[in-house]
Design an enzyme around this catalytic site. Structure first.
Site, mmCIF file in Angstrom:
data_model
loop_
_atom_site.group_PDB
_atom_site.id
_atom_site.type_symbol
_atom_site.label_atom_id
_atom_site.label_comp_id
_atom_site.label_asym_id
_atom_site.label_seq_id
_atom_site.Cartn_x
_atom_site.Cartn_y
_atom_site.Cartn_z
ATOM 1 N N LEU A 74 -2.002 -4.589 3.425
ATOM 2 C CA LEU A 74 -0.658 -4.032 3.286
ATOM 3 C C LEU A 74 -0.476 -2.844 4.217
ATOM 4 C CD1 LEU A 74 2.070 -3.858 1.678
ATOM 5 C CD2 LEU A 74 0.881 -2.293 0.133
ATOM 6 N N CYS A 75 0.643 -2.818 4.917
ATOM 7 C CA CYS A 75 0.984 -1.694 5.784
ATOM 8 C C CYS A 75 2.176 -0.969 5.183
ATOM 9 C CB CYS A 75 1.317 -2.191 7.194
ATOM 10 S SG CYS A 75 1.752 -0.862 8.348
ATOM 11 N N ILE A 76 1.922 0.216 4.664
ATOM 12 C CA ILE A 76 2.976 1.009 4.040
ATOM 13 C C ILE A 76 2.633 2.485 4.254
ATOM 14 C CG2 ILE A 76 1.809 0.965 1.793
ATOM 15 C CD1 ILE A 76 4.556 0.928 0.464
#
Length: 231
Positions: free
Chosen positions: A92-94
C-alpha cells in the site's frame, strides 16, 4: 535510546493498541496478531457498502519496525486488490505510512506523513477513506489510476468490472476463513459500549507485563527482511 529500549517501547505501544482495537474495533476491519510475534499483524478489510468494493474481503499484513511508533509499519495486501494506490506486489502506498522526512519532491506535506501520534487505528481509517476516494495525483498503479478516472468520468466501465471480479474472488477467501462479510451499513457499523479509558489502560498494563516473549521469537521479528519502512 538503546535498541533494546526501543524494542521494549514498541512492544508496549503495540500491546496497548491491540487491546484498544479488540475492545473498541474499527468498523470495516478485523485485526489479529501472531501469538509468537507482536510485530506482525493480519488485517481483514471489508469493502465499504455503497462502493465498488462492497462485499469484498481483502487481507493484509502490518509489519512493525523495532522503532515503532517513531517509524511507520508496512502494509501489504495478501490477496489481489486493484486500486490506484496499491502496487502490483500488494504494498500500500499512502502518505500516512511514509517516514517523517522532509521531501519536497514527493508533493506531500510533512503533516501528511507518519508521526508518533499516529496509530493503527488512524491507518485503518485512512485505508477506508482511500477505498472510497483513491489518490490519483501520485498513483502506485498508473493503469488503475487511469481506469479509475475514466470510470468516474463515464468513459468506460473497465475499472468497475475488474474490481467486482476481485470482490467475488475475495468472497472465497472469506468463506475459507469463516468470516461473514457485512453487506449493509447496519451490518458494517460497529455497535459497542464505551468503557472508561482509565480502566482500559490499567488492563492493558497488566496484560503487557504478563506477556512473555521467547528470545528466538524476538530475533525472528527483529531480523525480518521487511523492516516496516515502506516507500
Amino acid at each position: 535510546m538503546h535498541p533494546s529500549s526501543l524494542s521494549s517501547s514498541a512492544m508496549r505501544a503495540l500491546q496497548l493498541e491491540l487491546k484498544s482495537l479488540q475492545s473498541e474495533p474499527v468498523e470495516g476491519f478485523t485485526v489479529t496478531c501472531d501469538d509468537d510475534c507482536l510485530f506482525k499483524w493480519t488485517v481483514g478489510i471489508f469493502g465499504p457498502p455503497g462502493t465498488l468494493y462492497q462485499g469484498g474481503y481483502f487481507k493484509a499484513t502490518l509489519k512493525f519496525p523495532q522503532t515503532y511508533p517513531y517509524a511507520p509499519p508496512q502494509m501489504k495486501f495478501i490477496n489481489t486488490i486493484y486500486h490506484p494506490n496499491v502496487y502490483d506486489n500488494g504494498e500500500l502506498c499512502i502518505s500516512i505510512l511514509h517516514p517523517p522526512v522532509d521531501d519536497p519532491q514527493s508533493g506531500e506535506l510533512p503533516s501528511e506523513r507518519w508521526n508518533p501520534t499516529q496509530s493503527v487505528r488512524t491507518i485503518l481509517l485512512s485505508v477506508i477513506s482511500l477505498l472510497n476516494e483513491p489518490n490519483t495525483s501520485s498513483p502506485a498503479n498508473v493503469d488503475a489510476s487511469v481506469m479509475y478516472r475514466d470510470w468516474k468520468n463515464g468513459v468506460n466501465n473497465k475499472y468497475a468490472v475488474i474490481v467486482k471480479e476481485q470482490v467475488e474472488k475475495s468472497k472465497e477467501v472469506a468463506k475459507k476463513d469463516g468470516v461473514k462479510v457485512p453487506e449493509t451499513i447496519e451490518e458494517y457499523v460497529v455497535k459497542q459500549e464505551k468503557k472508561p479509558q482509565e480502566a482500559d489502560l490499567m488492563d492493558a498494563d497488566e496484560d503487557y507485563y504478563d506477556y512473555e516473549y521467547e528470545s528466538d521469537n524476538e530475533d525472528e521479528c527483529e531480523h525480518d527482511d521487511d523492516s516496516g519502512q515502506g516507500d
